[in-house]
Design a protein around this motif. Structure first.
Motif, PDB file in Angstrom:
ATOM      1  N   SER A   1       0.776  -1.193   0.047  1.00 21.23           N
ATOM      2  CA  SER A   1      -0.021   0.085   0.089  1.00 21.23           C
ATOM      3  C   SER A   1       0.947   1.343   0.159  1.00 21.23           C
ATOM      4  O   SER A   1       0.473   2.228  -0.524  1.00 21.23           O
ATOM      5  N   GLY A   2       2.067   1.076   0.424  1.00 22.59           N
ATOM      6  CA  GLY A   2       3.026   2.060   0.651  1.00 22.59           C
ATOM      7  C   GLY A   2       2.562   3.105   1.638  1.00 22.59           C
ATOM      8  O   GLY A   2       3.219   4.488   1.914  1.00 22.59           O
ATOM      9  N   ARG A   3       1.668   2.637   2.476  1.00 22.26           N
ATOM     10  CA  ARG A   3       1.409   3.553   3.816  1.00 22.26           C
ATOM     11  C   ARG A   3       1.637   2.837   4.911  1.00 22.26           C
ATOM     12  O   ARG A   3       1.415   1.773   5.213  1.00 22.26           O
ATOM     13  N   ILE A   4       2.008   3.672   5.896  1.00 26.16           N
ATOM     14  CA  ILE A   4       2.470   3.033   7.423  1.00 26.16           C
ATOM     15  C   ILE A   4       1.167   2.979   8.125  1.00 26.16           C
ATOM     16  O   ILE A   4       0.561   4.063   8.233  1.00 26.16           O
ATOM     17  N   ALA A   5       0.858   1.925   8.568  1.00 27.28           N
ATOM     18  CA  ALA A   5      -0.252   1.955   9.629  1.00 27.28           C
ATOM     19  C   ALA A   5      -0.275   2.577  10.460  1.00 27.28           C
ATOM     20  O   ALA A   5       0.954   2.988  11.143  1.00 27.28           O
ATOM     21  N   GLY A   6      -1.303   2.929  11.328  1.00 23.00           N
ATOM     22  CA  GLY A   6      -1.555   3.597  12.473  1.00 23.00           C
ATOM     23  C   GLY A   6      -0.864   2.835  13.798  1.00 23.00           C
ATOM     24  O   GLY A   6      -0.408   1.738  13.569  1.00 23.00           O
ATOM     25  N   LYS A   7      -1.283   3.158  14.853  1.00 27.10           N
ATOM     26  CA  LYS A   7      -0.896   2.267  16.235  1.00 27.10           C
ATOM     27  C   LYS A   7      -1.420   0.849  16.036  1.00 27.10           C
ATOM     28  O   LYS A   7      -2.525   0.707  15.631  1.00 27.10           O
ATOM     29  N   GLY A   8      -0.633   0.119  16.680  1.00 27.11           N
ATOM     30  CA  GLY A   8      -0.795  -1.349  16.577  1.00 27.11           C
ATOM     31  C   GLY A   8      -2.312  -1.603  17.155  1.00 27.11           C
ATOM     32  O   GLY A   8      -2.627  -0.733  18.341  1.00 27.11           O
ATOM     33  N   THR A   9      -2.806  -2.556  17.126  1.00 30.55           N
ATOM     34  CA  THR A   9      -4.075  -3.058  17.689  1.00 30.55           C
ATOM     35  C   THR A   9      -3.965  -3.065  19.433  1.00 30.55           C
ATOM     36  O   THR A   9      -2.859  -3.322  19.877  1.00 30.55           O
ATOM     37  N   ARG A  10      -5.174  -2.774  19.933  1.00 32.14           N
ATOM     38  CA  ARG A  10      -5.181  -2.670  21.256  1.00 32.14           C
ATOM     39  C   ARG A  10      -5.531  -4.280  22.033  1.00 32.14           C
ATOM     40  O   ARG A  10      -5.636  -4.244  23.144  1.00 32.14           O
ATOM     41  N   ASN A  11      -5.759  -5.175  21.011  1.00 33.14           N
ATOM     42  CA  ASN A  11      -6.272  -6.467  21.627  1.00 33.14           C
ATOM     43  C   ASN A  11      -5.607  -7.464  20.616  1.00 33.14           C
ATOM     44  O   ASN A  11      -6.339  -7.749  19.751  1.00 33.14           O
ATOM     45  N   ASN A  12      -4.487  -7.930  21.186  1.00 34.41           N
ATOM     46  CA  ASN A  12      -3.962  -9.162  20.299  1.00 34.41           C
ATOM     47  C   ASN A  12      -3.762 -10.265  21.373  1.00 34.41           C
ATOM     48  O   ASN A  12      -4.461 -10.369  22.471  1.00 34.41           O
ATOM     49  N   GLY A  13      -3.249 -11.428  20.995  1.00 33.78           N
ATOM     50  CA  GLY A  13      -3.235 -12.441  22.020  1.00 33.78           C
ATOM     51  C   GLY A  13      -2.366 -12.318  23.114  1.00 33.78           C
ATOM     52  O   GLY A  13      -2.644 -12.606  24.152  1.00 33.78           O
ATOM     53  N   GLY A  14      -1.152 -11.339  22.939  1.00 37.10           N
ATOM     54  CA  GLY A  14      -0.698 -10.921  24.568  1.00 37.10           C
ATOM     55  C   GLY A  14      -1.453 -10.236  25.294  1.00 37.10           C
ATOM     56  O   GLY A  14      -1.594 -10.646  26.535  1.00 37.10           O
ATOM     57  N   SER A  15      -2.363  -9.339  24.826  1.00 36.15           N
ATOM     58  CA  SER A  15      -2.955  -8.474  25.693  1.00 36.15           C
ATOM     59  C   SER A  15      -4.252  -9.215  26.164  1.00 36.15           C
ATOM     60  O   SER A  15      -4.792  -9.268  27.469  1.00 36.15           O
ATOM     61  N   ARG A  16      -4.503 -10.376  25.460  1.00 34.02           N
ATOM     62  CA  ARG A  16      -5.763 -11.360  25.810  1.00 34.02           C
ATOM     63  C   ARG A  16      -5.312 -12.125  26.975  1.00 34.02           C
ATOM     64  O   ARG A  16      -5.988 -12.272  28.113  1.00 34.02           O
ATOM     65  N   TRP A  17      -4.047 -12.632  26.932  1.00 32.73           N
ATOM     66  CA  TRP A  17      -3.656 -13.442  27.999  1.00 32.73           C
ATOM     67  C   TRP A  17      -3.181 -12.865  29.163  1.00 32.73           C
ATOM     68  O   TRP A  17      -3.442 -13.168  30.288  1.00 32.73           O
ATOM     69  N   ALA A  18      -2.574 -11.425  29.207  1.00 27.23           N
ATOM     70  CA  ALA A  18      -2.801 -10.601  30.012  1.00 27.23           C
ATOM     71  C   ALA A  18      -3.740 -10.410  31.133  1.00 27.23           C
ATOM     72  O   ALA A  18      -3.800 -10.561  32.042  1.00 27.23           O
ATOM     73  N   ARG A  19      -4.864 -10.160  30.269  1.00 23.42           N
ATOM     74  CA  ARG A  19      -6.032 -10.185  30.804  1.00 23.42           C
ATOM     75  C   ARG A  19      -6.652 -11.264  31.605  1.00 23.42           C
ATOM     76  O   ARG A  19      -7.350 -11.320  32.775  1.00 23.42           O
ATOM     77  N   PHE A  20      -6.380 -12.455  30.922  1.00 24.08           N
ATOM     78  CA  PHE A  20      -6.745 -13.607  31.624  1.00 24.08           C
ATOM     79  C   PHE A  20      -6.014 -13.823  33.036  1.00 24.08           C
ATOM     80  O   PHE A  20      -6.554 -14.194  33.861  1.00 24.08           O
TER      81      PHE A  20
ATOM     82  N   HIS B   1       5.290   5.935  32.178  1.00 24.87           N
ATOM     83  CA  HIS B   1       4.605   6.852  31.274  1.00 24.87           C
ATOM     84  C   HIS B   1       3.223   7.038  31.625  1.00 24.87           C
ATOM     85  O   HIS B   1       2.319   7.537  31.108  1.00 24.87           O
ATOM     86  N   GLY B   2       2.799   6.720  32.750  1.00 27.28           N
ATOM     87  CA  GLY B   2       1.513   7.122  33.396  1.00 27.28           C
ATOM     88  C   GLY B   2       0.400   5.922  33.507  1.00 27.28           C
ATOM     89  O   GLY B   2      -0.851   6.075  34.203  1.00 27.28           O
ATOM     90  N   GLU B   3       0.500   4.723  33.090  1.00 30.67           N
ATOM     91  CA  GLU B   3      -0.541   3.742  33.155  1.00 30.67           C
ATOM     92  C   GLU B   3      -0.491   3.112  34.532  1.00 30.67           C
ATOM     93  O   GLU B   3       0.628   3.201  35.106  1.00 30.67           O
ATOM     94  N   GLY B   4      -1.557   2.542  34.771  1.00 29.81           N
ATOM     95  CA  GLY B   4      -1.837   1.854  36.008  1.00 29.81           C
ATOM     96  C   GLY B   4      -1.078   0.653  36.269  1.00 29.81           C
ATOM     97  O   GLY B   4      -0.723   0.283  34.785  1.00 29.81           O
ATOM     98  N   SER B   5      -0.872   0.022  37.075  1.00 27.49           N
ATOM     99  CA  SER B   5       0.017  -1.393  37.367  1.00 27.49           C
ATOM    100  C   SER B   5      -0.717  -2.376  36.529  1.00 27.49           C
ATOM    101  O   SER B   5      -0.113  -2.926  35.675  1.00 27.49           O
ATOM    102  N   GLY B   6      -2.038  -2.560  36.408  1.00 31.95           N
ATOM    103  CA  GLY B   6      -2.758  -3.637  35.749  1.00 31.95           C
ATOM    104  C   GLY B   6      -2.681  -3.283  34.280  1.00 31.95           C
ATOM    105  O   GLY B   6      -2.380  -4.185  33.279  1.00 31.95           O
ATOM    106  N   GLU B   7      -3.121  -2.091  33.983  1.00 30.99           N
ATOM    107  CA  GLU B   7      -2.726  -1.759  32.575  1.00 30.99           C
ATOM    108  C   GLU B   7      -1.538  -1.780  32.068  1.00 30.99           C
ATOM    109  O   GLU B   7      -1.221  -2.189  30.765  1.00 30.99           O
ATOM    110  N   ALA B   8      -0.437  -1.639  32.801  1.00 32.02           N
ATOM    111  CA  ALA B   8       0.816  -1.484  32.371  1.00 32.02           C
ATOM    112  C   ALA B   8       1.361  -3.105  32.270  1.00 32.02           C
ATOM    113  O   ALA B   8       1.890  -3.418  30.992  1.00 32.02           O
ATOM    114  N   ILE B   9       0.731  -4.028  32.799  1.00 34.79           N
ATOM    115  CA  ILE B   9       0.963  -5.555  32.522  1.00 34.79           C
ATOM    116  C   ILE B   9       0.479  -5.822  31.147  1.00 34.79           C
ATOM    117  O   ILE B   9       1.147  -6.511  30.553  1.00 34.79           O
ATOM    118  N   THR B  10      -0.815  -5.330  30.810  1.00 37.35           N
ATOM    119  CA  THR B  10      -1.623  -5.660  29.538  1.00 37.35           C
ATOM    120  C   THR B  10      -0.741  -4.963  28.448  1.00 37.35           C
ATOM    121  O   THR B  10      -0.509  -5.639  27.522  1.00 37.35           O
TER     122      THR B  10
END
Length: 738
Positions: free
Chosen positions: A342-361, A620-629
């Motif tokens: 596409s020649g375009r750089i995508a925006g910020k990475g998804t907020r919900n991938n396998g790593g974040s789902r496992w962290a929430r679990f 950078h300001g995230e809470g402890s649980g949010e930082a783990i995710t």
């Protein structure tokens, strides 16, 4: 730290041609040095401070011209069924063979089995001992060829003939199949992780360059520093594994920064400033663990550790300089296929991938995850309580080898202890009746429970030193043999008082026992030094007291579990056949300290890479649980890929024929599996979730003492944008694109 590495990354990007040429020049110089340097010498296996080594030194001093650690070959002759080796024609064949062996230029002596009473009671088996003037690795091709020729000649006569001993040891390093398997699996993992051939190939290419520099340097310095041919095995194994992983982290962070909209040069600077900081500290923990092997007191182990530490340092330098330079050559090639098309750089990475789902679990049920992980690793660690240490010899080799068949033939004909005789060195210097003293010592040892026989004393020319051979009733690796050595040594004070002479016990079996005892006693001081230094280093990295302690405790769990499965397979024999281990027995003496050192360094790798992203988010300001995710969302996929690559590299060595390399490969692969997927991916987030903000607590007085090192790249977020592609003049932007 982050600012310095940021500038280094940008400099390597801009001066990519110079950086690439410097590494090519380094590789060329090291390669030429390796080609022109003399071959590695046989530096033997010595350990200061143990009785068996003192006895070897005494032998060399009192018996000039005889090398105590010279190579030996024990040639075993077995008559066909129903016949005897003493029969006319069979005896003639054996005597001719012994005469031919004795004629070798490097041979010190070759014993005649019929004169030395080296014939079994049933007359079906005899053996001849060939002693060489030099070590096994200094034997010439002519000497080896003569031995092979004699074996073939005797075999053609109808007798069965096998040979064992150190002279049969080729001393060859792994043949290359292990490395190829590891690289192939790593390529597949990288391709799946990145979805780009260039992104997958870049870490492989830079890792191979780093390993090439390391191995060429080791070969170039081998003769000067007394490095044996086995010294480079660990350096190659670790250099390849960490080289791929460190490059992987930098490339992954570069791709992430590109998705944030940064231009190539700026993305490289940010990647090296953040992921590069983690690489530096992860590499330091590995170097600390490897350099710490010098405290054990085994020169060979010290050289292996220092050589491997050098390979890790080179891997770090490659990741910080050569990887950014290559990214400068192909800034878009490592991006995903959709982005390139596409020649375009995508925006910020998804907020919900396998790593974040496992962290929430894990965040929803941290106590359950913690208990399950700890209990599982604890169960696997239980077999380690029955750990027995030794040094696998010919009995551990495949039955397809002549060494193993010679060992079995001797054990069957002369008893299990015949393959591990004890050498008793009697020091009667200053004693008026040296022969009487030696006879009294021999009589006492002969009467000791567990001794089958004691040979007549052989004196040196001065008549003040004698050598006896005591044959135990049990196999060399049997625990009863260890008890026998202890019992003989306990008899020494009384004999010394009675005879005026003293003695020391040596021989391969005694050396193995002494090494096992010394390594066992050195393990805890080693761990205290290495773990203590690493905890201080991690406190500097994370600005926390509890996170480093948690990291160290998790490491102990993973290393004990890996030792447990090694015992389960190689000592108890469960599943040994699947790994090609045809003999089970004591675990190699160096294995626990070897495994502990290497696994500690690798465990801290994953701790730094994973938790540093959590710390970065928390700062950078995230809470402890949010930082783990957040940490898992950004790092879990890459850490999993890095762990799979290391497992593949180490598991590839399981296919090697050398039982020591096979055991090390299996142990390291198991340790990485447990540490990366159970400790770092499950236990660590569970503990951090339970601790909450307390996980990042650091006493104020301690915070003032510790240096402040910006690993999270906090200074980079406050830095004004300086990328010429975004803020400079047209000329600056053109120069940056070039």
């Amino acid at each position: 730290m982050a600012t310095f590495l940021y500038r280094l990354g940008r400099l390597a990007f801009r001066k990519r041609w110079y950086v690439a040429l410097v590494w090519v020049a380094v590789l060329t110089v090291a390669g030429l040095g390796a080609l022109k340097a003399p071959g590695a010498s046989d530096d033997g296996f010595s350990m200061l401070g143990i009785e068996s080594q003192k006895a070897f030194d005494l032998l060399e001093q009192r018996f000039p011209g005889i090398t105590a650690d010279g190579a030996t070959a024990r040639v075993v002759f077995v008559a066909p069924g129903g016949e005897k080796v003493t029969a006319g024609e069979n005896r003639q064949v054996i005597e001719r063979a012994v005469d031919e062996l004795a004629a070798g230029t490097q041979v010190a002596s070759a014993s005649d089995p019929f004169e030395g009473k080296a014939v079994s009671r049933d007359g079906g088996t005899a053996y001849a001992t060939v002693t060489y003037k030099v070590g096994a690795k200094e034997l010439t091709d002519a000497s080896k060829s003569r031995l092979d020729q004699v074996l073939h000649t005797v075999q053609a006569s109808g007798l069965t003939v096998e040979a064992g001993g150190s002279a049969m040891d080729t001393g060859s390093a792994p043949g290359g199949s292990a490395e190829l398997i590891g690289v192939a699996v790593a390529a597949v993992v990288l391709l799946i992780t990145f979805g780009s051939l260039a992104a997958a190939g870049l870490p492989l290419l830079t890792a191979l360059i780093g390993v090439g520099v390391s191995m060429a340097t080791i070969l170039a310095l081998a003769h000067a520093l007394g490095l044996s041919t086995t010294t480079g095995i660990l350096a190659m194994m670790l250099g390849l594994a960490v080289g791929i992983d460190y490059a992987l982290f930098v490339v992954s962070r570069y791709r992430e920064e590109r998705t944030e909209g940064h231009a190539p040069q700026e993305a490289v600077g940010l990647a090296v400033g953040t992921a590069g900081s983690a690489v530096v500290f992860a590499g330091l923990t590995v170097v600390i663990a490897l350099a710490g092997l010098t405290v054990v007191g085994i020169p060979m182990l010290s050289k292996m550790g220092l050589a491997a530490a050098g390979a890790v340092v080179i891997a770090v330098l490659v990741a910080l300089t050569l990887v950014p330079a290559f990214l400068g050559f192909w800034p878009d090639a490592v991006l995903g296929r959709k982005t390139r098309k596409s020649g375009r750089i995508a925006g910020k990475g998804t907020r919900n991938n396998g790593g974040s789902r496992w962290a929430r679990f894990v965040l929803r049920r941290p106590l359950s995850v913690l208990l399950l992980g700890v209990s599982g690793l604890g169960a696997l660690a239980l077999p380690a309580t029955g750990l027995q240490l030794g040094m696998p010899g010919d009995e551990a080799k495949p039955v397809s080898t002549t060494e193993r068949r010679a060992y079995d033939a001797l054990a069957e004909a002369f008893g299990p202890g015949f393959n591990g005789p004890l050498t008793i060195v009697v020091d009667a210097k200053g004693d008026a009746d040296a022969k009487g003293a030696a006879a009294a010592i021999a009589q006492q040892i002969r009467a000791t429970d567990g001794v089958v026989s004691v040979s007549p004393a052989r004196f040196n020319e001065a008549g003040d030193t004698a050598v006896l051979q005591a044959v135990p009733a049990t196999a060399p690796t049997d625990e009863k043999t260890k008890d026998l050595v202890t019992a003989i040594r306990n008899e020494r004070p009384a004999l010394e008082t009675r005879t005026g002479a003293t003695f020391e016990v040596t021989g391969t079996t005694a050396v193995d026992i002494d090494i096992a005892d010394k390594v066992q006693s050195a393990l805890f001081p080693y761990l205290a030094v290495v773990v203590g230094l690493a905890i201080v280093l991690l406190m500097v990295v994370f600005r926390s007291l509890l996170v480093p302690l948690k990291a160290a405790l998790g490491y102990l769990l993973s290393v004990l579990a890996s030792l447990g499965v090694v015992v389960l397979v190689f000592q108890q024999g469960h599943g040994a056949g699947l790994l090609g281990a045809e003999h089970t027995g004591p675990i190699m003496s160096l294995m626990p300290i070897f495994l502990s050192g290497i696994v500690f360094g690798l465990a801290m790798d994953y701790e730094v890479f994973l938790v540093s992203r959590m710390r970065e988010a928390y700062v950078h300001g995230e809470g402890s649980g949010e930082a783990i995710t957040s940490g898992f969302r950004h790092s879990a996929r890459v850490v999993v890929a890095a762990a799979l690559i290391m497992i593949a590299v180490f598991a590839g060595f399981i296919g090697e024929g050398d039982p020591m390399i096979k055991m090390i490969g299996f142990g390291l692969a198991s340790a990485v599996l447990f540490d990366a997927f159970v400790v770092r991916m499950a236990i660590v987030p569970a503990v951090l979730a339970l601790l909450g903000d307390r996980a990042w607590w650091l006493p104020k007085w301690l915070g003032r003492l510790l240096p402040h090192v910006d690993v999270e790249g906090e200074a980079l977020t406050r830095r004004p944008e300086t990328d010429p592609e975004q803020t400079g003049t047209a000329k600056d932007r053109e120069r940056a694109r070039a």
